[in-house]
Design an enzyme around this catalytic site. Sequence first.
Site, PDB file in Angstrom:
ATOM      1  CE  LYS A   7       3.960  -2.980  14.250  1.00 54.95           C
ATOM      2  NZ  LYS A   7       3.738  -1.582  14.685  1.00 54.95           N
ATOM      3  CB  SER A  38       3.875   2.595  14.205  1.00 55.98           C
ATOM      4  OG  SER A  38       5.153   2.888  14.706  1.00 55.98           O
ATOM      5  CB  SER A  47       7.226   0.232  14.437  1.00 56.15           C
ATOM      6  OG  SER A  47       5.895   0.181  14.894  1.00 56.15           O
TER       7      SER A  47
END
Length: 446
Positions: free
Chosen positions: A52, A151, A127
């Site tokens: 990420k 997330s 997210s």
Amino acid sequence: HAFERISGTDERIGAFLALNEEGAREQAKALDVQIADGGERGLLFGLPAGIKDNIVTEGLRTTCGSKFLANHDPIYDAAVVTKLHAAQSVTIGKLNMDEFAMGGSNENSAFGVVRNPWDLERVPGGSSGGSAASVAAGQVYFSLGSDTGGSIRQPAAYCGVVGLKPTYGLVSRFGLVAFASSLDQIGPITKNVEDSAYVLQAIAGHDERDSTSAKVDIPDYTAALTGDVKGLRIGVPKEYLGQGIDPQVKERVLEALKVYESLGATWEEISLPHTEYAIATYYLLASSEASSNLARFDGVRYGVRADNPANLIDLYRKSRSEGFGPEVKRRIMLGTYALSSGYYDAYYKKAQQVRTLIKRDFDQAFEKYDLIVGPTAPTPAFKLGAQVGDPLTMYLNDICTIPVSLAGVPAISIPCGMADGLPVGLQIIGKPFDESTVLRAAHAFE
Ligand code: GLN
């Protein structure tokens, strides 16, 4: 293979923000040499991994999905990246996300939306949308995400993969760009539970560079995957199956509970009475922490600097006005307001007190039950654009994941069937640092 797969699919999905082609090839070659020299294979030997984009990688662009960091090349690796290297996985690239991890649909990225591989008209969740979509699309074998209020778990649920949020403090946050420091945790997104146990094994453990990192012994997580759940006591919060939950999602969760019954576990309905306050509490605390953490983005130290400022204050104002997107600005304003003198006791302090009550709900439930089980999200993946204009509706999607984050306990989302052709996620929540039982139950269900 990973790069071929990405070039064949990512135009449609949009999971990657940066590719590490040269670096990955070098890493893979070095591993070959090591093995040829009689070296041992690491736990994640040769496995292609995606990271990420809020986890810093030395020399590899790290933007946090923000225009502010559009040109940011970190000078060091996050603790988890160093650990993945030690376990010999290969970093393929950096994954798209909501700007600074604020969002639940990946529509807040400054660099374009991510699409759900199951239905390109739908969101992948957020997210960590890029992290979940890239595993679901077979671009990487596993990825790392971060979870502040859901997330990792929610995008895993929407994309039909496995997402684990570890206990707060189990995995080092050193090198994770801070959103809400008292909630942020890094965890694996994988195709199955066994992989999740392997990746957790590689990244868990104390780190003196993170003052909230826990000093606990790390068990052998794969040893927990026995298939045996006989005698496990499961609590099912009525608040997670009530109003606002899609009937098909509820149906899938009840079917999953039948599977557990057939495997010798028992379940009962319970109540986590403070659940109704969780969203308000979270959005106050997370925004307050974010307003403080994001003060470092001033146009001087990192990233993009506005042109022709009149003076220093103007430099801050212009850089922040140009660099941050609307959701990040909204959170900074909410947080700054909640922390300002005169309001602090009414909002921030009150929210901290309610957080304690929410945590107590879990403590009490875990006196009687080994695990708490429910849906990960109230609905399957929604359509792109459907909720962008309505932040409050977007925040309500977090109702089942946020209480867990506020309590700091571990939870996994695993696929539990489909609703109208879209994956549904089952959330299994455990006692602090009892990832083993969470993984054992999740694995038995697969
Ligand atoms: N959707 C939540 C938010 O917008 C959770 C984000 C997260 O876990 N990073 O804050």
